[in-house]
Each structure stands twice: as C-alpha cells, then as structure tokens.
Design a protein around this motif. Structure first.
Motif, PDB file in Angstrom:
ATOM      1  N   ASP A 270       0.828  -1.208   0.000  1.00  0.00           N
ATOM      2  CA  ASP A 270       0.000   0.000   0.000  1.00  0.00           C
ATOM      3  C   ASP A 270       0.860   1.256   0.000  1.00  0.00           C
ATOM      4  O   ASP A 270       0.525   2.250  -0.648  1.00  0.00           O
ATOM      5  N   ALA A 271       1.976   1.214   0.718  1.00  0.00           N
ATOM      6  CA  ALA A 271       2.893   2.356   0.741  1.00  0.00           C
ATOM      7  C   ALA A 271       3.454   2.614  -0.659  1.00  0.00           C
ATOM      8  O   ALA A 271       3.490   3.762  -1.127  1.00  0.00           O
ATOM      9  N   LYS A 272       3.894   1.573  -1.326  1.00  0.00           N
ATOM     10  CA  LYS A 272       4.465   1.739  -2.667  1.00  0.00           C
ATOM     11  C   LYS A 272       3.409   2.232  -3.655  1.00  0.00           C
ATOM     12  O   LYS A 272       3.704   3.067  -4.517  1.00  0.00           O
ATOM     13  N   ALA A 273       2.189   1.753  -3.520  1.00  0.00           N
ATOM     14  CA  ALA A 273       1.108   2.202  -4.398  1.00  0.00           C
ATOM     15  C   ALA A 273       0.813   3.689  -4.176  1.00  0.00           C
ATOM     16  O   ALA A 273       0.592   4.442  -5.129  1.00  0.00           O
ATOM     17  N   PHE A 274       0.827   4.127  -2.909  1.00  0.00           N
ATOM     18  CA  PHE A 274       0.610   5.528  -2.578  1.00  0.00           C
ATOM     19  C   PHE A 274       1.687   6.398  -3.227  1.00  0.00           C
ATOM     20  O   PHE A 274       1.394   7.422  -3.852  1.00  0.00           O
ATOM     21  N   LEU A 275       2.946   6.000  -3.080  1.00  0.00           N
ATOM     22  CA  LEU A 275       4.049   6.773  -3.659  1.00  0.00           C
ATOM     23  C   LEU A 275       3.944   6.841  -5.179  1.00  0.00           C
ATOM     24  O   LEU A 275       4.186   7.887  -5.780  1.00  0.00           O
ATOM     25  N   ALA A 276       3.571   5.733  -5.791  1.00  0.00           N
ATOM     26  CA  ALA A 276       3.420   5.713  -7.244  1.00  0.00           C
ATOM     27  C   ALA A 276       2.261   6.608  -7.683  1.00  0.00           C
ATOM     28  O   ALA A 276       2.373   7.350  -8.665  1.00  0.00           O
ATOM     29  N   GLU A 277       1.161   6.548  -6.940  1.00  0.00           N
ATOM     30  CA  GLU A 277      -0.022   7.340  -7.288  1.00  0.00           C
ATOM     31  C   GLU A 277       0.264   8.837  -7.228  1.00  0.00           C
ATOM     32  O   GLU A 277      -0.191   9.598  -8.074  1.00  0.00           O
ATOM     33  N   TYR A 278       1.014   9.272  -6.229  1.00  0.00           N
ATOM     34  CA  TYR A 278       1.269  10.699  -6.038  1.00  0.00           C
ATOM     35  C   TYR A 278       2.636  11.147  -6.553  1.00  0.00           C
ATOM     36  O   TYR A 278       2.983  12.314  -6.415  1.00  0.00           O
ATOM     37  N   GLY A 279       3.402  10.253  -7.134  1.00  0.00           N
ATOM     38  CA  GLY A 279       4.686  10.618  -7.716  1.00  0.00           C
ATOM     39  C   GLY A 279       5.692  11.118  -6.695  1.00  0.00           C
ATOM     40  O   GLY A 279       6.527  11.948  -7.012  1.00  0.00           O
ATOM     41  N   LEU A 280       5.613  10.617  -5.495  1.00  0.00           N
ATOM     42  CA  LEU A 280       6.495  11.080  -4.421  1.00  0.00           C
ATOM     43  C   LEU A 280       7.776  10.254  -4.351  1.00  0.00           C
ATOM     44  O   LEU A 280       8.256   9.911  -3.279  1.00  0.00           O
ATOM     45  N   ASN A 281       8.345   9.973  -5.477  1.00  0.00           N
ATOM     46  CA  ASN A 281       9.542   9.136  -5.519  1.00  0.00           C
ATOM     47  C   ASN A 281      10.831   9.944  -5.528  1.00  0.00           C
ATOM     48  O   ASN A 281      11.915   9.382  -5.512  1.00  0.00           O
ATOM     49  N   GLY A 282      10.730  11.264  -5.518  1.00  0.00           N
ATOM     50  CA  GLY A 282      11.922  12.093  -5.576  1.00  0.00           C
ATOM     51  C   GLY A 282      12.685  12.166  -4.274  1.00  0.00           C
ATOM     52  O   GLY A 282      13.877  12.412  -4.264  1.00  0.00           O
ATOM     53  N   PHE A 283      11.993  11.975  -3.164  1.00  0.00           N
ATOM     54  CA  PHE A 283      12.700  12.038  -1.886  1.00  0.00           C
ATOM     55  C   PHE A 283      12.576  10.719  -1.150  1.00  0.00           C
ATOM     56  O   PHE A 283      11.776   9.864  -1.508  1.00  0.00           O
ATOM     57  N   ASP A 284      13.415  10.559  -0.132  1.00  0.00           N
ATOM     58  CA  ASP A 284      13.484   9.291   0.598  1.00  0.00           C
ATOM     59  C   ASP A 284      12.262   9.071   1.476  1.00  0.00           C
ATOM     60  O   ASP A 284      11.750  10.016   2.095  1.00  0.00           O
ATOM     61  N   HIS A 285      11.833   7.818   1.527  1.00  0.00           N
ATOM     62  CA  HIS A 285      10.729   7.405   2.397  1.00  0.00           C
ATOM     63  C   HIS A 285      11.173   6.199   3.190  1.00  0.00           C
ATOM     64  O   HIS A 285      11.898   5.336   2.685  1.00  0.00           O
ATOM     65  N   TYR A 286      10.716   6.149   4.431  1.00  0.00           N
ATOM     66  CA  TYR A 286      11.037   5.041   5.325  1.00  0.00           C
ATOM     67  C   TYR A 286       9.753   4.416   5.841  1.00  0.00           C
ATOM     68  O   TYR A 286       8.703   5.053   5.884  1.00  0.00           O
ATOM     69  N   PHE A 287       9.859   3.166   6.249  1.00  0.00           N
ATOM     70  CA  PHE A 287       8.718   2.388   6.727  1.00  0.00           C
ATOM     71  C   PHE A 287       8.839   2.235   8.242  1.00  0.00           C
ATOM     72  O   PHE A 287       9.854   1.757   8.750  1.00  0.00           O
ATOM     73  N   ASP A 288       7.807   2.646   8.961  1.00  0.00           N
ATOM     74  CA  ASP A 288       7.786   2.612  10.425  1.00  0.00           C
ATOM     75  C   ASP A 288       6.448   2.027  10.864  1.00  0.00           C
ATOM     76  O   ASP A 288       5.514   2.750  11.183  1.00  0.00           O
ATOM     77  N   SER A 289       6.361   0.716  10.878  1.00  0.00           N
ATOM     78  CA  SER A 289       5.072   0.057  11.107  1.00  0.00           C
ATOM     79  C   SER A 289       4.476   0.329  12.484  1.00  0.00           C
ATOM     80  O   SER A 289       3.270   0.324  12.647  1.00  0.00           O
ATOM     81  N   ASP A 290       5.300   0.595  13.486  1.00  0.00           N
ATOM     82  CA  ASP A 290       4.751   0.788  14.836  1.00  0.00           C
ATOM     83  C   ASP A 290       4.745   2.246  15.312  1.00  0.00           C
ATOM     84  O   ASP A 290       4.542   2.500  16.499  1.00  0.00           O
ATOM     85  N   ARG A 291       4.964   3.195  14.417  1.00  0.00           N
ATOM     86  CA  ARG A 291       4.911   4.632  14.732  1.00  0.00           C
ATOM     87  C   ARG A 291       5.993   5.077  15.711  1.00  0.00           C
ATOM     88  O   ARG A 291       5.832   6.070  16.431  1.00  0.00           O
ATOM     89  N   SER A 292       7.104   4.383  15.768  1.00  0.00           N
ATOM     90  CA  SER A 292       8.135   4.750  16.745  1.00  0.00           C
ATOM     91  C   SER A 292       8.701   6.144  16.481  1.00  0.00           C
ATOM     92  O   SER A 292       9.012   6.867  17.430  1.00  0.00           O
ATOM     93  N   ILE A 293       8.819   6.538  15.220  1.00  0.00           N
ATOM     94  CA  ILE A 293       9.388   7.852  14.892  1.00  0.00           C
ATOM     95  C   ILE A 293       8.466   8.977  15.372  1.00  0.00           C
ATOM     96  O   ILE A 293       8.890   9.833  16.154  1.00  0.00           O
ATOM     97  N   PRO A 294       7.201   9.042  14.921  1.00  0.00           N
ATOM     98  CA  PRO A 294       6.359  10.146  15.404  1.00  0.00           C
ATOM     99  C   PRO A 294       6.136  10.103  16.919  1.00  0.00           C
ATOM    100  O   PRO A 294       6.059  11.156  17.554  1.00  0.00           O
ATOM    101  N   ASN A 295       6.060   8.924  17.493  1.00  0.00           N
ATOM    102  CA  ASN A 295       5.897   8.836  18.943  1.00  0.00           C
ATOM    103  C   ASN A 295       7.110   9.422  19.666  1.00  0.00           C
ATOM    104  O   ASN A 295       6.965  10.113  20.677  1.00  0.00           O
ATOM    105  N   HIS A 296       8.294   9.151  19.152  1.00  0.00           N
ATOM    106  CA  HIS A 296       9.521   9.662  19.769  1.00  0.00           C
ATOM    107  C   HIS A 296       9.541  11.192  19.789  1.00  0.00           C
ATOM    108  O   HIS A 296      10.010  11.804  20.754  1.00  0.00           O
ATOM    109  N   TYR A 297       9.048  11.799  18.720  1.00  0.00           N
ATOM    110  CA  TYR A 297       9.050  13.257  18.619  1.00  0.00           C
ATOM    111  C   TYR A 297       7.749  13.885  19.125  1.00  0.00           C
ATOM    112  O   TYR A 297       7.495  15.069  18.899  1.00  0.00           O
ATOM    113  N   LEU A 298       6.920  13.088  19.799  1.00  0.00           N
ATOM    114  CA  LEU A 298       5.681  13.524  20.451  1.00  0.00           C
ATOM    115  C   LEU A 298       4.644  14.075  19.470  1.00  0.00           C
ATOM    116  O   LEU A 298       3.838  14.937  19.815  1.00  0.00           O
ATOM    117  N   GLY A 299       4.659  13.549  18.252  1.00  0.00           N
ATOM    118  CA  GLY A 299       3.627  13.906  17.296  1.00  0.00           C
ATOM    119  C   GLY A 299       2.430  13.000  17.501  1.00  0.00           C
ATOM    120  O   GLY A 299       2.562  11.883  17.997  1.00  0.00           O
TER     121      GLY A 299
END
Length: 160
Positions: free
Chosen positions: A91-120
């Motif tokens: 689903d992530a790859k399909a989203f990127l393909a649909e919106y053409g967001l392949n120019g910048f780096d994307h990472y996969f964080d299945s358990d939300r550890s990144i936004p949780n760490h930064y209190l988002g």
C-alpha cells in the motif's frame, strides 16, 4: 445513480489491479527505527522536512501534491523525508506511485516509533529539523500551503 455507482466500482477495480501490477519488482521502503532515523538526521548538513503519512490516511492524500511541489521547489536546499506508518509495504508503494512522491526518501515505520519519539500525534504530521537533527517545529494534522511556506522559510533562514 446505480449506473454511476457501478461505473465507479469498475473504475476503482481497474485502477487497483493496474497499480498492484506496476509494483512488481519495486523495492520495499527501508525499515527504520528511532536510533537509525536520529543518526540519519544528525548527519544531515541541511535542514529537513519530515512528513509522516499512511496510504489509508485521507488527509495525507490531500497534502501529498503540496509536499511534492515543495520538494520540487526546495529539494536542492532542504532534505525531504517521508515516514510511512501503520501500513503495508504494497500500500505504501502504491501511494508513492499514485502521487509521484519518488523524488525524496521514504522510510517504513510500522509501529509509529518515529512520530511517537518526537511527540507527534495523529496522521499526518510534519516535522521540521535544523541541520544536524534539532527539532524546530511540529505540525500535527494536514499542512496547508501557508504553514508549509512559513516553516520552509524558517528553515532556510537557519542556513545563513
């Protein structure tokens, strides 16, 4: 009304089949964790815009074109990074393909550890980092053009 619904169903089914076929052979997004992500940010010599998104998130879909425009305009001076949360790789790859967001780096964080760490909270979230990884600003929710422009301007003012 029934005909429109049937036509819409057929169009959506056709689009879904086409996008899954086009993803064959496309590499999965790299999986990240807090330590690896922080190390990446600390190594950056320019400011960063980090957008937390998910393919199932309707507000994420509405802001994707704006983020792509910002990347096109400022990607030479600002690092743009996407963090996909609570999603599947396909689903992530399909989203990127649909919106053409392949120019910048994307990472996969299945358990939300990144936004949780930064209190988002919620999805989407956009974080703004100074060079070296210092968090400057957090925007929870859909980001609009004005807010994104103001925050990018703040990041660019850090350079000089």
């Amino acid at each position: 009304m029934v005909r429109r619904l049937l036509a819409l169903t057929l169009v959506l089914a056709a689009c879904g089949g086409a996008s899954s076929q086009s993803l064959e052979g496309v590499a999965d997004l790299p999986v990240t964790d807090v330590a690896g992500f922080e190390a990446h940010l600390e190594a950056l010599e320019r400011p960063a815009v980090v957008n937390v998104w998910a393919s199932w998130c309707l507000p994420c879909r509405s802001e994707a074109p704006l983020l792509d425009e910002a990347y096109t305009a400022f990607g030479d001076r600002i690092e743009f990074i996407g963090v996909d949360v609570q999603d599947s790789q396909n689903d992530a790859k399909a989203f990127l393909a649909e919106y053409g967001l392949n120019g910048f780096d994307h990472y996969f964080d299945s358990d939300r550890s990144i936004p949780n760490h930064y209190l988002g909270f919620g999805t989407p979230i956009t974080f703004f980092f100074a060079p070296g990884g210092e968090l400057i600003h957090t925007h929870n929710g859909v980001i609009d053009e004005r807010t994104l422009a103001l925050q990018i301007d703040e990041l660019l003012n850090l350079e000089g």
